[in-house]
Design a protein around this motif. Sequence first.
Motif, short mmCIF file in Angstrom:
data_model
loop_
_atom_site.label_atom_id
_atom_site.label_comp_id
_atom_site.label_asym_id
_atom_site.label_seq_id
_atom_site.Cartn_x
_atom_site.Cartn_y
_atom_site.Cartn_z
N VAL A 170 78.60 22.07 -26.04
CA VAL A 170 78.39 23.36 -25.80
C VAL A 170 76.87 23.75 -26.19
CG1 VAL A 170 79.00 25.93 -26.11
CG2 VAL A 170 80.56 24.13 -25.70
N PHE A 171 76.60 23.25 -27.49
CA PHE A 171 75.26 23.71 -28.01
C PHE A 171 74.11 22.82 -27.16
CE2 PHE A 171 77.18 25.11 -31.98
CZ PHE A 171 76.45 26.12 -32.26
N THR A 172 74.68 21.79 -26.50
CA THR A 172 73.40 21.28 -25.73
C THR A 172 73.22 21.90 -24.69
OG1 THR A 172 74.45 19.01 -26.26
CG2 THR A 172 73.38 19.34 -24.13
N PHE A 173 74.10 22.89 -24.03
CA PHE A 173 73.67 23.82 -22.90
C PHE A 173 73.20 25.24 -23.38
CE2 PHE A 173 76.62 20.81 -21.03
CZ PHE A 173 75.87 20.57 -19.95
N ILE A 174 73.26 25.43 -24.68
CA ILE A 174 72.84 26.48 -25.16
C ILE A 174 71.24 26.58 -25.27
CG2 ILE A 174 72.73 28.23 -27.46
CD1 ILE A 174 75.56 27.72 -27.69
N ASN A 175 70.84 25.41 -25.58
CA ASN A 175 69.23 25.20 -25.70
C ASN A 175 69.00 23.67 -25.34
OD1 ASN A 175 66.66 25.26 -25.95
ND2 ASN A 175 66.76 26.20 -28.24
N LEU A 176 68.90 23.72 -23.92
CA LEU A 176 68.79 22.31 -23.29
C LEU A 176 67.58 21.63 -23.77
CD1 LEU A 176 70.35 20.28 -21.71
CD2 LEU A 176 69.11 21.14 -19.46
N TYR A 177 66.39 22.56 -23.93
CA TYR A 177 65.28 22.00 -24.28
C TYR A 177 65.29 21.39 -25.63
CZ TYR A 177 60.32 21.50 -25.51
OH TYR A 177 59.01 21.28 -25.92
N ALA A 178 65.76 22.17 -26.48
CA ALA A 178 65.86 21.55 -28.16
C ALA A 178 66.82 20.55 -28.05
CB ALA A 178 66.68 22.69 -28.68
N ALA A 179 68.07 20.31 -27.25
CA ALA A 179 68.74 19.30 -27.27
C ALA A 179 68.13 18.03 -26.89
CB ALA A 179 70.02 19.79 -26.38
N THR A 180 67.26 18.21 -25.66
CA THR A 180 66.26 17.04 -25.09
C THR A 180 65.44 16.43 -26.30
OG1 THR A 180 66.49 18.13 -22.83
CG2 THR A 180 64.95 16.27 -23.11
N THR A 181 64.92 17.34 -26.85
CA THR A 181 63.86 17.07 -27.90
C THR A 181 64.73 16.25 -29.07
OG1 THR A 181 62.32 18.89 -27.47
CG2 THR A 181 62.10 17.84 -29.64
N TYR A 182 65.83 16.90 -29.80
CA TYR A 182 66.47 16.14 -30.63
C TYR A 182 67.08 14.71 -30.08
CZ TYR A 182 66.17 20.38 -33.43
OH TYR A 182 65.68 21.39 -34.16
#
Length: 177
Positions: A83-95
């Motif tokens: 769920v957190f992946t979709f909350i901030n997809l840009y941050a998830a991609t960076t991480y």
Amino acid sequence: MSDIFLKKLRNIIGFDAIVSIIFGALILFWPTHSASVVAALIGLAFIAIGISHIASVFDRKDEDGWARVGNLVIGAVYFIAGVFTFINLYAATTYLFIIVGLLVGMTWTLEGIIEFGSLKYYTQKGWAMFSALISIIGGIALLFAPLLSAIFLWQLLGASLLVLGIIKLLHFFAWKR
């Protein structure tokens, strides 16, 4: 080999060529969006894994309490991570890129160290030492700049897919029908 098998093999090479060209071009010319798609797919996988772990708690009544609690907790962690992946997809991609960069850096560094440790088994020690040294240098570079290094590896993957796809497409068209 039969003509039917060869025809199927040719068609598989053609299909593989087209898919490789498409994915390579997407990675090269649309890198952030294609990386976000990968992060979103990982997020979806985490949600599905979480749901399956949570559902197994209610399905397996014969397991002891700790196993059920463990499945519930790990399922909740997977689900929340998805769920957190979709909350901030840009941050998830960076991480995701940072984690991949760090893991590849650790792997390359350890691989080089292991290769240095096993030099006595090689007949060509010079090439083994060169390979080990390159692995260690590349691994350390990834560890000190994991995001930039992972972005470079992503671009390298895109270029490789594009070039291999073009070569496969040429192979497809050069194949006798």
